[in-house]
Design an enzyme around this catalytic site. Structure first.
Site, short mmCIF file in Angstrom:
data_model
loop_
_atom_site.label_atom_id
_atom_site.label_comp_id
_atom_site.label_asym_id
_atom_site.label_seq_id
_atom_site.Cartn_x
_atom_site.Cartn_y
_atom_site.Cartn_z
N HIS A 178 5.53 -12.26 5.57
CA HIS A 178 5.42 -11.71 4.21
C HIS A 178 6.80 -11.42 3.67
O HIS A 178 7.68 -10.94 4.39
CB HIS A 178 4.56 -10.44 4.17
CG HIS A 178 4.94 -9.41 5.19
ND1 HIS A 178 4.60 -9.50 6.52
CD2 HIS A 178 5.67 -8.27 5.07
CE1 HIS A 178 5.08 -8.47 7.17
NE2 HIS A 178 5.75 -7.70 6.32
N ILE A 206 0.83 -1.21 0.00
CA ILE A 206 0.00 0.00 0.00
C ILE A 206 0.87 1.26 0.00
O ILE A 206 0.40 2.34 -0.40
CB ILE A 206 -0.95 -0.03 1.23
CG1 ILE A 206 -2.18 0.82 0.97
CG2 ILE A 206 -0.24 0.36 2.50
CD1 ILE A 206 -3.31 0.59 1.98
N HIS A 226 8.72 -9.04 1.10
CA HIS A 226 8.66 -7.87 0.23
C HIS A 226 9.48 -8.19 -1.02
O HIS A 226 10.63 -8.64 -0.91
CB HIS A 226 9.32 -6.65 0.88
CG HIS A 226 8.66 -6.15 2.11
ND1 HIS A 226 7.91 -4.99 2.13
CD2 HIS A 226 8.64 -6.63 3.39
CE1 HIS A 226 7.47 -4.77 3.36
NE2 HIS A 226 7.90 -5.75 4.14
P1 5GP Z 1 6.76 -5.01 7.57
O1 5GP Z 1 7.36 -3.80 8.23
O2 5GP Z 1 5.82 -5.75 8.50
O3 5GP Z 1 7.77 -5.90 6.94
O4 5GP Z 1 5.92 -4.47 6.34
C1 5GP Z 1 4.53 -4.36 6.31
C2 5GP Z 1 4.18 -3.76 4.98
O5 5GP Z 1 2.79 -3.90 4.79
C3 5GP Z 1 4.50 -2.28 4.84
O6 5GP Z 1 5.39 -2.08 3.73
C4 5GP Z 1 3.14 -1.62 4.61
O7 5GP Z 1 3.19 -0.57 3.67
C5 5GP Z 1 2.29 -2.78 4.12
N1 5GP Z 1 0.89 -2.68 4.48
C6 5GP Z 1 0.40 -2.36 5.71
N2 5GP Z 1 -0.95 -2.38 5.68
C7 5GP Z 1 -1.31 -2.71 4.42
C8 5GP Z 1 -2.58 -2.88 3.78
O8 5GP Z 1 -3.66 -2.74 4.37
N3 5GP Z 1 -2.56 -3.21 2.46
C9 5GP Z 1 -1.39 -3.38 1.77
N4 5GP Z 1 -1.49 -3.71 0.48
N5 5GP Z 1 -0.18 -3.23 2.34
C10 5GP Z 1 -0.14 -2.90 3.65
#
Ligand code: 5GP
Ligand code: ZN
Length: 120
Positions: free
Chosen positions: A99, A31, A101
């Site tokens: 997840h 997002i 990236h």
């Molecule tokens: P983390 O820091 O957990 O590795 O990354 C989480 C990622 O999820 C972030 O890059 C954030 O932008 C993405 N993200 C958070 N909420 C949402 C959402 O509701 N939809 C989408 N598509 N991405 C999200």
């Protein structure tokens, strides 16, 4: 996992721009993209983080990684990409559903991490 954000995306309760899905994995655009190509690939079954996986999770994780290259090429990063799996507090994981990236695009994504200045 009723309250998990990415489980809600899997169930269609929260919209996401899907890149790919099959029975085991779902890929969707981040997002808040950090690069022109930035999508996430998740196992559909809830796994909290890479720190909690067991050998039973190996097939889905292999499947997830095997999909990364094809999807990155299709999304506009055919000459390489970076896979980041933030894990736990130290790894700055914000969403507690495992997840990967996938980041890339036409330009190199840059050095992996900024080195922390050494303390005296
Ligand atoms: P983390 O820091 O957990 O590795 O990354 C989480 C990622 O999820 C972030 O890059 C954030 O932008 C993405 N993200 C958070 N909420 C949402 C959402 O509701 N939809 C989408 N598509 N991405 C999200
Ligand atoms: Zn979940």
């Amino acid at each position: 996992m009723g309250n998990c954000l990415f489980c809600k995306i899997v169930r269609g309760e929260i919209p996401a721009r899907k890149v790919f899905e099959d029975d085991e994995i779902l890929a969707f655009h981040d997002i808040n993209p950090a690069r022109p190509v930035h999508f996430l690939i998740i196992p559909k079954r809830h796994i909290a983080s890479l720190a909690t996986v067991t050998d039973a999770d190996a097939p889905v994780l292999g499947h997830l990684l095997a999909a990364a290259s094809r999807l990155a090429s299709e999304q506009g990063s055919p000459d390489g990409f970076r896979v980041i799996i933030n894990t736990g507090r130290i790894g700055h994981q914000e969403v507690p559903h495992l997840h990967a990236h996938i980041v890339g695009g036409p330009e190199p994504v840059g050095p992996m991490l900024k080195r922390i200045a050494p303390t005296a």
